[in-house]
Design a protein around this motif. Structure first.
Motif, short mmCIF file in Angstrom:
data_model
loop_
_atom_site.label_atom_id
_atom_site.label_comp_id
_atom_site.label_asym_id
_atom_site.label_seq_id
_atom_site.Cartn_x
_atom_site.Cartn_y
_atom_site.Cartn_z
N GLU A 188 43.46 47.27 44.28
CA GLU A 188 44.57 46.62 43.59
C GLU A 188 44.49 45.11 43.73
OE1 GLU A 188 47.97 48.42 45.33
OE2 GLU A 188 47.89 50.22 44.06
N ARG A 189 44.07 44.65 44.90
CA ARG A 189 43.94 43.21 45.12
C ARG A 189 42.85 42.62 44.23
NH1 ARG A 189 40.67 40.19 48.89
NH2 ARG A 189 41.66 38.22 49.49
N GLU A 222 41.73 43.89 41.37
CA GLU A 222 42.17 43.94 39.97
C GLU A 222 43.12 42.80 39.66
OE1 GLU A 222 43.84 47.81 39.68
OE2 GLU A 222 41.91 48.82 39.34
N LYS A 223 43.99 42.47 40.59
CA LYS A 223 44.93 41.36 40.40
C LYS A 223 44.19 40.03 40.31
CE LYS A 223 49.02 39.19 42.45
NZ LYS A 223 49.98 39.23 43.58
N LYS A 224 43.15 39.89 41.13
CA LYS A 224 42.36 38.65 41.12
C LYS A 224 41.64 38.48 39.78
CE LYS A 224 39.96 37.98 44.78
NZ LYS A 224 38.87 38.12 45.79
N LEU A 233 42.51 39.81 36.95
CA LEU A 233 43.51 39.56 35.92
C LEU A 233 43.95 38.10 35.92
CD1 LEU A 233 45.31 40.79 33.75
CD2 LEU A 233 47.01 41.29 35.50
N GLN A 234 44.08 37.49 37.10
CA GLN A 234 44.46 36.08 37.18
C GLN A 234 43.39 35.19 36.58
OE1 GLN A 234 45.18 35.71 41.40
NE2 GLN A 234 47.35 36.18 41.22
N ASP A 272 43.42 35.73 32.81
CA ASP A 272 44.63 35.13 32.24
C ASP A 272 44.46 33.62 32.11
OD1 ASP A 272 46.08 37.38 31.80
OD2 ASP A 272 47.26 37.26 33.63
#
Length: 307
Positions: free
Chosen positions: A181-182, A184-186, A188-189, A192
């Motif tokens: 999850e970490r 995937e968030k990275k 995505l950032q 983005d």
């Protein structure tokens, strides 16, 4: 020119590229370069549309800065697959070390040698520090602290049961899920940031293009009825002169019709005509630039004045 449709097309393209980056983070640098090339195609397409409508194309390079390429070094970015592999390898390696210690110290007459304990303790510490060479967070960070305490306890009492269980759980699904999850968030950032930079860039470009496009078609801010009352195209001439005489004359005569609540007053002046605004029956208005003396303007004036 439909600037709204152009913006929608650009947004759809950017969304597609972002999905590709999220699906395969290893393509982030490649897609970033693809977006950089897309800007060239974007400006070329707008330029063609301007040329088709006979309008001057503005140069935006000095006004709007293109987004910089993101040089993403994958070796410096902890990837979930790599972390998962290291956790599983560390767990297996640690269990083998413990099993080897237990084999040497099994049986009724087994003697738990201090050197064997010291060897296992050092081996396990080395695995945690060297093999797991990435940032520890959350559950894993707390789990390693627990293993450290059990290693110290083992060095004192020689018991391996608790230590073995915690080493095995190094690759527990909760630990792996937290890192996934970490990661995937990275990703995505990062995606983005890239997409937002390009979206803002294209928005600014389209605003400038729209402003340049509309400035060439800008008419007097009046309704068609007001235009008819204020400017009487037929009052420009008393008889049918040659169209070239109108265009070449520096100070052609013009009769301006002024409206008021009382009767209209007429003023005879000599002024240089730069343009003529024509209002059609369907309320569409068009500005004809006389100074350009373009073929289109001349033919249009001929049709208006003499047909």
């Amino acid at each position: 020119m439909d600037f709204t449709q152009i913006l929608n097309d650009v947004s759809q393209y950017l969304t597609k590229q972002q999905k590709s980056m999220i699906a395969n983070p290893r393509n982030i640098s490649l897609i970033n370069k693809r977006l950089d090339l897309y800007t060239t195609a974007f400006h070329s397409e707008i330029q063609e549309l301007f040329q088709l409508e006979g309008k001057p194309f503005p140069n935006l390079d000095i006004h709007i800065k293109k987004p910089e390429l993101v040089d993403l070094d994958l070796s410096e970015t902890e990837k979930f697959d790599d972390i998962s592999r290291k956790l599983k390898q560390a767990s297996s390696k640690g269990l083998r070390e413990i099993q080897e210690y237990e084999r040497r110290n099994s049986g009724l007459l087994a003697y738990h040698d201090y050197e064997d304990r010291s060897h296992l303790r050092k081996s396990l510490f080395r695995i945690l520090e060297t093999d797991l060479n990435f940032e520890k967070i959350g559950i894993l960070e707390r789990h390693i602290d627990t293993i450290d305490r059990h290693i110290i306890e083992f060095s004192l009492n020689g018991k391996t049961s608790d230590l073995k269980g915690h080493i095995k759980n190094l690759s527990h699904e909760k630990i792996l899920k937290e890192y996934q999850e970490r990661e995937e968030k990275k990703i995505l950032q990062i995606s983005d940031t890239i997409i937002n930079n390009y979206q803002n860039y294209f928005n600014q470009c389209l605003e400038q293009y729209k402003s340049a496009y509309q400035s060439k078609n800008k008419l007097i801010d009046k309704s068609p009825s007001e235009l008819r009352e204020t400017v009487n195209i037929q009052s420009m001439i008393s008889e049918k002169p040659e169209i070239s005489d109108i265009l070449d004359s520096d100070t052609p005569p013009i009769k301006t019709e002024i409206t008021s609540e009382s009767q209209a007053e007429f003023v005879q002046e000599r002024r240089k005509i730069k343009s003529v605004i024509v209002v059609y029956e369907d309320n569409e208005a068009e500005e004809i630039l006389l100074e350009s003396k373009g073929k289109h303007s001349i033919e249009l004036l001929k049709n208006i004045l003499f047909d």
